[in-house]
Design a protein around this motif. Structure first.
Motif, mmCIF file in Angstrom:
data_model
loop_
_atom_site.group_PDB
_atom_site.id
_atom_site.type_symbol
_atom_site.label_atom_id
_atom_site.label_comp_id
_atom_site.label_asym_id
_atom_site.label_seq_id
_atom_site.Cartn_x
_atom_site.Cartn_y
_atom_site.Cartn_z
ATOM 1 N N ASP A 281 0.795 -1.233 0.000
ATOM 2 C CA ASP A 281 0.000 0.000 0.000
ATOM 3 C C ASP A 281 0.827 1.282 0.000
ATOM 4 O O ASP A 281 0.290 2.360 -0.229
ATOM 5 N N ARG A 282 2.107 1.178 0.283
ATOM 6 C CA ARG A 282 2.909 2.415 0.269
ATOM 7 C C ARG A 282 3.675 2.528 -1.041
ATOM 8 O O ARG A 282 4.714 1.895 -1.233
ATOM 9 N N TYR A 283 3.119 3.356 -1.922
ATOM 10 C CA TYR A 283 3.718 3.474 -3.250
ATOM 11 C C TYR A 283 5.156 3.976 -3.182
ATOM 12 O O TYR A 283 6.002 3.613 -3.985
ATOM 13 N N GLY A 284 5.417 4.832 -2.193
ATOM 14 C CA GLY A 284 6.773 5.365 -2.053
ATOM 15 C C GLY A 284 7.791 4.241 -1.849
ATOM 16 O O GLY A 284 8.881 4.260 -2.436
ATOM 17 N N ASP A 285 7.413 3.270 -1.047
ATOM 18 C CA ASP A 285 8.322 2.144 -0.788
ATOM 19 C C ASP A 285 8.524 1.312 -2.051
ATOM 20 O O ASP A 285 9.626 0.860 -2.359
ATOM 21 N N PHE A 286 7.421 1.104 -2.762
ATOM 22 C CA PHE A 286 7.517 0.316 -3.993
ATOM 23 C C PHE A 286 8.371 1.040 -5.038
ATOM 24 O O PHE A 286 9.252 0.452 -5.673
ATOM 25 N N LYS A 287 8.133 2.342 -5.174
ATOM 26 C CA LYS A 287 8.927 3.109 -6.143
ATOM 27 C C LYS A 287 10.406 3.067 -5.803
ATOM 28 O O LYS A 287 11.259 3.023 -6.696
ATOM 29 N N LYS A 288 10.688 3.096 -4.506
ATOM 30 C CA LYS A 288 12.095 3.072 -4.074
ATOM 31 C C LYS A 288 12.781 1.778 -4.553
ATOM 32 O O LYS A 288 13.943 1.805 -4.983
ATOM 33 N N ILE A 289 12.048 0.682 -4.510
ATOM 34 C CA ILE A 289 12.614 -0.597 -4.975
ATOM 35 C C ILE A 289 12.949 -0.506 -6.467
ATOM 36 O O ILE A 289 14.039 -0.870 -6.913
ATOM 37 N N VAL A 290 11.980 0.016 -7.235
ATOM 38 C CA VAL A 290 12.197 0.125 -8.680
ATOM 39 C C VAL A 290 13.330 1.121 -8.971
ATOM 40 O O VAL A 290 14.213 0.865 -9.811
ATOM 41 N N ALA A 291 13.311 2.245 -8.248
ATOM 42 C CA ALA A 291 14.325 3.285 -8.470
ATOM 43 C C ALA A 291 15.729 2.749 -8.196
ATOM 44 O O ALA A 291 16.661 3.000 -8.967
ATOM 45 N N ASP A 292 15.869 2.002 -7.109
ATOM 46 C CA ASP A 292 17.197 1.444 -6.770
ATOM 47 C C ASP A 292 17.679 0.491 -7.850
ATOM 48 O O ASP A 292 18.845 0.506 -8.234
ATOM 49 N N GLU A 293 16.764 -0.350 -8.336
ATOM 50 C CA GLU A 293 17.194 -1.326 -9.347
ATOM 51 C C GLU A 293 17.504 -0.650 -10.677
ATOM 52 O O GLU A 293 18.405 -1.055 -11.402
ATOM 53 N N MET A 294 16.755 0.410 -10.961
ATOM 54 C CA MET A 294 17.033 1.165 -12.189
ATOM 55 C C MET A 294 18.401 1.835 -12.090
ATOM 56 O O MET A 294 19.202 1.814 -13.040
ATOM 57 N N GLN A 295 18.675 2.393 -10.936
ATOM 58 C CA GLN A 295 19.956 3.069 -10.722
ATOM 59 C C GLN A 295 21.102 2.072 -10.903
ATOM 60 O O GLN A 295 22.078 2.337 -11.592
ATOM 61 N N LYS A 296 20.935 0.889 -10.320
ATOM 62 C CA LYS A 296 21.972 -0.132 -10.407
ATOM 63 C C LYS A 296 22.158 -0.594 -11.863
ATOM 64 O O LYS A 296 23.279 -0.757 -12.345
ATOM 65 N N PHE A 297 21.044 -0.744 -12.560
ATOM 66 C CA PHE A 297 21.109 -1.164 -13.965
ATOM 67 C C PHE A 297 21.918 -0.158 -14.794
ATOM 68 O O PHE A 297 22.789 -0.527 -15.584
ATOM 69 N N LEU A 298 21.641 1.122 -14.602
ATOM 70 C CA LEU A 298 22.346 2.139 -15.394
ATOM 71 C C LEU A 298 23.820 2.239 -15.006
ATOM 72 O O LEU A 298 24.678 2.422 -15.866
ATOM 73 N N ILE A 299 24.093 2.112 -13.722
ATOM 74 C CA ILE A 299 25.499 2.142 -13.276
ATOM 75 C C ILE A 299 26.259 1.005 -13.961
ATOM 76 O O ILE A 299 27.333 1.211 -14.535
ATOM 77 N N ASP A 300 25.665 -0.188 -13.943
ATOM 78 C CA ASP A 300 26.343 -1.353 -14.546
ATOM 79 C C ASP A 300 26.508 -1.188 -16.058
ATOM 80 O O ASP A 300 27.564 -1.474 -16.609
ATOM 81 N N LEU A 301 25.441 -0.732 -16.708
ATOM 82 C CA LEU A 301 25.505 -0.583 -18.166
ATOM 83 C C LEU A 301 26.566 0.454 -18.548
ATOM 84 O O LEU A 301 27.365 0.246 -19.461
ATOM 85 N N GLN A 302 26.562 1.569 -17.834
ATOM 86 C CA GLN A 302 27.517 2.635 -18.163
ATOM 87 C C GLN A 302 28.941 2.218 -17.839
ATOM 88 O O GLN A 302 29.880 2.580 -18.554
#
Ligand code: TRP
Length: 350
Positions: A281-302
């Motif tokens: 129910d807490r969208y902020g928490d869910f977004k944080k999970i997606v945001a962290d994984e997106m950040q990690k994906f871009l760090i690795d790709l770059q």
């Protein structure tokens, strides 16, 4: 026996975003990796096609190398001898065969090409080049030079593939077996598997597709974005007031889009990811999970991108171009002989 050929042109546009990455680049790379044991895989950068409509030429050279490097960074193996990565303009046979095919191509049939009609409709008269008109003939040459049987193409390119088949058959009827006729579109879909219809939506307006042409850039994650900036874009993505994470693109397009993105980042089916977070129910928490994984994906790709220097990329391109010049040159000679530009085969055996 040589292996049958799979061939694809890697569209080289600027500013690739995650929709291009997951929707086009990764599937192509996965295909190349999984097929290269039994097929010759030709992947090339259609640089001659890149200015059929006006571009900034001062950027072209850098863009070509950037694209090749991005494919390497995303996992295209450079050490697989059955996967060729080359620049169209470095194999002059593409241009030469185009001219010959031009002379067997009808003005009327090119005028009917829907992509030409769409693109030229958006340009002023003085900007519509003969190159744009001729685009499908160059594309046919790209395919026919290597006897390619399988060519994965999106819906916007199926008419061009049909033309490649038509011109191949026309030449074969006239001159004998010159070309391998690529498989028809239906067989292509069967071979490659129909695309999953993947669509990543805009983060700000999740009912429209994520696209690089978004002016604000807030709804789009580019592969070159600062990872922290990309994470912020996820954190401010539009959601809804239901306060319950569910995969329901019609009712909850924003949350469903984030679930799709998370599934792609993890390489898992969306159903699995959706059930893991169902009802949260807490969208902020869910977004944080997606945001962290997106950040990690871009760090690795770059990071991966930085490990490939231009010299490594250019070495692969040049090795492939040597091999391709040989193959394409043989096909071109076959055609030149057939149309009378070169003496028939018997002569040089004397
Ligand atoms: N026209 C293709 C596209 O826009 C790119 C391309 C050029 C291509 N030549 C090709 C694709 C030959 C397949 C085969 O995507």
């Amino acid at each position: 026996m040589t292996n049958p050929v799979i061939l694809t042109g890697l569209r080289a546009n600027n500013d690739l975003q995650i929709g291009n990455y997951f929707g086009a680049m990764l599937p192509i790379i996965d295909m190349a990796k999984s097929r290269s044991h039994d097929y010759q895989v030709n992947m090339f950068i259609p640089d001659l096609h890149s200015f059929t409509t006006p571009i900034d030429h001062s950027e072209l050279q850098a863009q070509i190398l950037h694209n090749a490097r991005l494919y390497a960074a995303a996992g295209l193996p450079l050490d697989d001898d059955n996967i060729h990565l080359y620049r169209q303009s470095y194999v002059p046979a593409h241009s030469e065969l185009t001219w010959i095919l031009d002379c067997f191509t009808g003005f009327g049939e090119m005028s009917r090409m829907t992509q030409f009609k769409d693109k030229s409709g958006k340009l002023g008269d003085s900007q519509i080049s003969v190159g744009l008109f001729n685009y499908p003939v160059l594309m046919a040459a790209d395919i026919l030079l290597y006897d390619a049987k399988y060519v994965p193409v999106g819906d916007d390119q199926t008419q061009h593939l049909e033309f490649a088949r038509d011109i191949a058959e026309r030449m074969n009827n006239r001159f004998g077996e010159l070309f391998v006729v690529p498989e028809p579109v239906k067989a292509q879909h069967e071979f490659f598997g129909k695309e999953q219809g993947l669509r990543i939506m805009d983060l700000v307006n999740p009912t429209k597709k994520m696209s690089k042409s978004d002016e604000t850039g807030k709804g789009v994650i580019f592969l070159g974005d600062e990872p922290a900036t990309a994470a912020k874009k996820i954190m401010s993505a539009t959601t809804d007031d239901k306060a319950s994470v569910n995969y329901n693109p019609a009712e909850q397009p924003g949350i469903s889009n984030l679930l799709d993105i998370l599934a792609l980042l993890r390489g898992k089916p969306v159903a699995e990811v959706a059930s893991q977070y169902a009802g949260m129910d807490r969208y902020g928490d869910f977004k944080k999970i997606v945001a962290d994984e997106m950040q990690k994906f871009l760090i690795d790709l770059q990071k991966s991108y930085d490990t490939y220097d231009s010299a490594t990329i250019v070495a692969k391109l040049e090795a492939s171009e040597r091999a391709m010049n040989e193959q394409a040159g043989a096909t071109l000679l076959r055609v030149q002989r057939a149309v009378g530009l070169r003496p028939p085969k018997e002569y040089d055996e004397i």
